[in-house]
Design a protein around this motif. Structure first.
Motif, mmCIF file in Angstrom:
data_model
loop_
_atom_site.group_PDB
_atom_site.id
_atom_site.type_symbol
_atom_site.label_atom_id
_atom_site.label_comp_id
_atom_site.label_asym_id
_atom_site.label_seq_id
_atom_site.Cartn_x
_atom_site.Cartn_y
_atom_site.Cartn_z
ATOM 1 N N LYS A 80 60.213 -15.481 63.723
ATOM 2 C CA LYS A 80 60.721 -16.376 64.750
ATOM 3 C C LYS A 80 60.278 -15.878 66.121
ATOM 4 N N GLU A 81 60.022 -16.803 67.017
ATOM 5 C CA GLU A 81 59.613 -16.422 68.364
ATOM 6 C C GLU A 81 60.713 -15.599 69.031
ATOM 7 N N GLY A 82 60.311 -14.536 69.707
ATOM 8 C CA GLY A 82 61.261 -13.657 70.377
ATOM 9 C C GLY A 82 61.593 -12.416 69.585
ATOM 10 N N GLN A 83 61.266 -12.411 68.278
ATOM 11 C CA GLN A 83 61.512 -11.216 67.482
ATOM 12 C C GLN A 83 60.540 -10.101 67.847
ATOM 13 N N GLN A 84 60.918 -8.905 67.481
ATOM 14 C CA GLN A 84 59.991 -7.776 67.515
ATOM 15 C C GLN A 84 59.332 -7.716 66.140
ATOM 16 N N ILE A 85 58.005 -7.668 66.104
ATOM 17 C CA ILE A 85 57.333 -7.608 64.820
ATOM 18 C C ILE A 85 56.439 -6.382 64.756
ATOM 19 N N VAL A 86 56.188 -5.938 63.528
ATOM 20 C CA VAL A 86 55.353 -4.772 63.261
ATOM 21 C C VAL A 86 54.191 -5.235 62.401
ATOM 22 N N VAL A 87 52.974 -4.972 62.842
ATOM 23 C CA VAL A 87 51.794 -5.480 62.134
ATOM 24 C C VAL A 87 50.687 -4.437 62.092
ATOM 25 N N ASP A 88 49.843 -4.540 61.059
ATOM 26 C CA ASP A 88 48.508 -3.966 61.089
ATOM 27 C C ASP A 88 47.554 -5.129 61.302
ATOM 28 N N TYR A 89 46.422 -4.875 61.969
ATOM 29 C CA TYR A 89 45.537 -5.985 62.321
ATOM 30 C C TYR A 89 44.148 -5.465 62.643
ATOM 31 N N VAL A 90 43.182 -6.376 62.565
ATOM 32 C CA VAL A 90 41.850 -6.134 63.085
ATOM 33 C C VAL A 90 41.444 -7.371 63.873
ATOM 34 N N GLY A 91 40.822 -7.170 65.032
ATOM 35 C CA GLY A 91 40.375 -8.274 65.885
ATOM 36 C C GLY A 91 38.853 -8.313 65.949
ATOM 37 N N ILE A 92 38.261 -9.492 65.687
ATOM 38 C CA ILE A 92 36.808 -9.668 65.636
ATOM 39 C C ILE A 92 36.408 -10.767 66.623
ATOM 40 N N ASN A 93 35.349 -10.529 67.374
ATOM 41 C CA ASN A 93 34.822 -11.527 68.306
ATOM 42 C C ASN A 93 33.946 -12.511 67.543
ATOM 43 N N GLY A 94 34.274 -13.814 67.637
ATOM 44 C CA GLY A 94 33.521 -14.830 66.916
ATOM 45 C C GLY A 94 32.104 -15.017 67.410
ATOM 46 N N ARG A 95 31.832 -14.593 68.623
ATOM 47 C CA ARG A 95 30.485 -14.769 69.183
ATOM 48 C C ARG A 95 29.477 -13.827 68.527
ATOM 49 N N ASP A 96 29.833 -12.554 68.390
ATOM 50 C CA ASP A 96 28.844 -11.575 67.924
ATOM 51 C C ASP A 96 29.331 -10.711 66.770
ATOM 52 N N GLN A 97 30.532 -11.015 66.234
ATOM 53 C CA GLN A 97 31.116 -10.294 65.100
ATOM 54 C C GLN A 97 31.480 -8.847 65.438
ATOM 55 N N SER A 98 31.591 -8.520 66.703
ATOM 56 C CA SER A 98 31.995 -7.161 67.061
ATOM 57 C C SER A 98 33.499 -6.992 66.904
ATOM 58 N N GLU A 99 33.915 -5.839 66.441
ATOM 59 C CA GLU A 99 35.335 -5.505 66.304
ATOM 60 C C GLU A 99 35.827 -4.958 67.633
ATOM 61 N N PHE A 100 36.827 -5.607 68.238
ATOM 62 C CA PHE A 100 37.286 -5.163 69.554
ATOM 63 C C PHE A 100 38.635 -4.477 69.523
ATOM 64 N N ASP A 101 39.341 -4.508 68.406
ATOM 65 C CA ASP A 101 40.627 -3.816 68.335
ATOM 66 C C ASP A 101 41.041 -3.703 66.880
ATOM 67 N N SER A 102 41.766 -2.629 66.558
ATOM 68 C CA SER A 102 42.219 -2.433 65.180
ATOM 69 C C SER A 102 43.331 -1.400 65.136
ATOM 70 N N SER A 103 44.450 -1.769 64.537
ATOM 71 C CA SER A 103 45.527 -0.795 64.343
ATOM 72 C C SER A 103 45.143 0.212 63.269
ATOM 73 N N TRP A 104 44.365 -0.233 62.283
ATOM 74 C CA TRP A 104 43.929 0.697 61.237
ATOM 75 C C TRP A 104 43.089 1.825 61.829
ATOM 76 N N GLN A 105 42.288 1.493 62.821
ATOM 77 C CA GLN A 105 41.459 2.522 63.463
ATOM 78 C C GLN A 105 42.329 3.573 64.142
#
Length: 323
Positions: A80-105
């Motif tokens: 629900k909006e407003g909650q505190q959430i805990v996630v693992d994630y990876v973020g990829i740029n759609g333009r060039d497929q570069s990884e710009f952020d990652s909790s796993w890293q």
């Protein structure tokens, strides 16, 4: 200046600060730099549960509205909006497929408020209604992300679509402030005034020499779980310089609590002083110089030799392996 300590603490600021990245193995067979509108069905995500996923797609990848897709169903409560959430994630740029952020890293899940204004809109839109335990694929266009300015620090341009693969580990609603039994602190320490809502409004430092050792004195003793050295804590605080008597930071006045893993906290007095305190507590901390910021910050009139005073409300605590 009131964002000073939030910046010092922030090693897990998802979607508002970039991490280091690496390139995907996929390639653009057409060689065309012009993004084409695509679908999440064309994105391939592989990898075992609880491990960093691999993401493949034909670049450049672009969408005009935020899209989300559940790749693996969880059986936990709905987000629900407003909650505190805990996630693992990876973020990829759609333009060039570069990884710009990652909790796993970084080796640590991220915790943050699922709230507009604190995250990019597409992240909130894409996760509200999903469940704890889900693995979610998100595609976020610029207007729901960083807009035309992009995020140069993360290598994100103003026309880039962002893709995220997110494992939802946990969700909770923290306390709004300390609640529990009032405790009378030892004499000679700073005193705390509160407003009509019971929120700290000012801290008065006595005109005496500061203690030479770390002081952790509960003002309110909560009945929640005990904080350990491995806990990730959600808290509100007010911070004052003993030497000047002036407040230099306050999450209350920013209107947003912070969440941080104690073992990664650069301010030793906080990590040590909160251990063995309980959720719901309000704790008065006096940090001698060797357990403070460890540096001069002239714009805040802070010296590394200063004793610092914190009044901390512990709103939630979880163990590092929770979720």
């Amino acid at each position: 200046m009131r964002r000073l300590l939030a910046l010092l603490f922030s090693s897990l600021v998802l979607v508002v600060a970039a991490g280091c990245g690496s390139s995907s193995d996929s390639s653009d067979s057409s060689g065309s730099p012009k993004p084409k509108t695509a679908s999440l069905d064309s994105v391939k995500v592989t990898g075992a549960p609880d491990e960093k996923p691999k993401v493949g797609f034909q670049k450049p990848f672009s969408v005009t509205t935020t899209q989300s897709k559940v790749l693996r169903d969880g059986d936990g409560p709905t987000l629900k909006e407003g909650q505190q959430i805990v996630v693992d994630y990876v973020g990829i740029n759609g333009r060039d497929q570069s990884e710009f952020d990652s909790s796993w890293q970084r080796g640590e899940p991220a915790a943050f408020s699922l709230k507009r204004g604190q995250l990019i809109d597409g992240f909130v839109t894409g996760l509200v209604g999903k469940s704890v335990g889900d693995r979610v694929l998100l595609a976020i266009p610029p207007e729901d992300g960083y807009g035309e300015q992009g995020n140069p620090q993360a290598g994100i341009e103003g026309t880039d679509t962002l893709l995220f693969v997110i494992d939802v580990r946990d969700a909770y609603t923290p306390l709004s402030k300390a609640e529990g039994e009032q405790v009378t602190p030892p004499e000679g320490l700073p005193t705390v005034d509160v407003d009509e809502k019971g929120i700290p409004s000012s801290v008065k430092v006595p005109k005496t020499d500061a203690p030479k050792e770390l002081v952790a004195a509960p003002l309110i003793r909560g009945e929640g779980a005990k904080v350990t050295a491995d806990s990730t804590v959600t808290l509100h605080y007010t911070a004052v310089n003993w030497r000047t008597g002036k407040e230099f930071d306050s999450t209350w006045k920013r209107g947003a609590f912070i969440t941080l893993p104690l073992r990664q906290t650069p301010v030793k007095g906080l990590s040590e002083g909160l251990v063995d305190q309980t959720v719901g507590s309000r704790v008065l901390l006096v940090l001698p110089p060797d357990k403070g910021l460890g540096q001069d910050i002239p714009e805040a009139d802070l010296k590394k030799t200063d004793t610092l005073v914190f009044v901390v409300d512990i709103l939630h605590a979880r163990q590092a392996d929770a979720g």
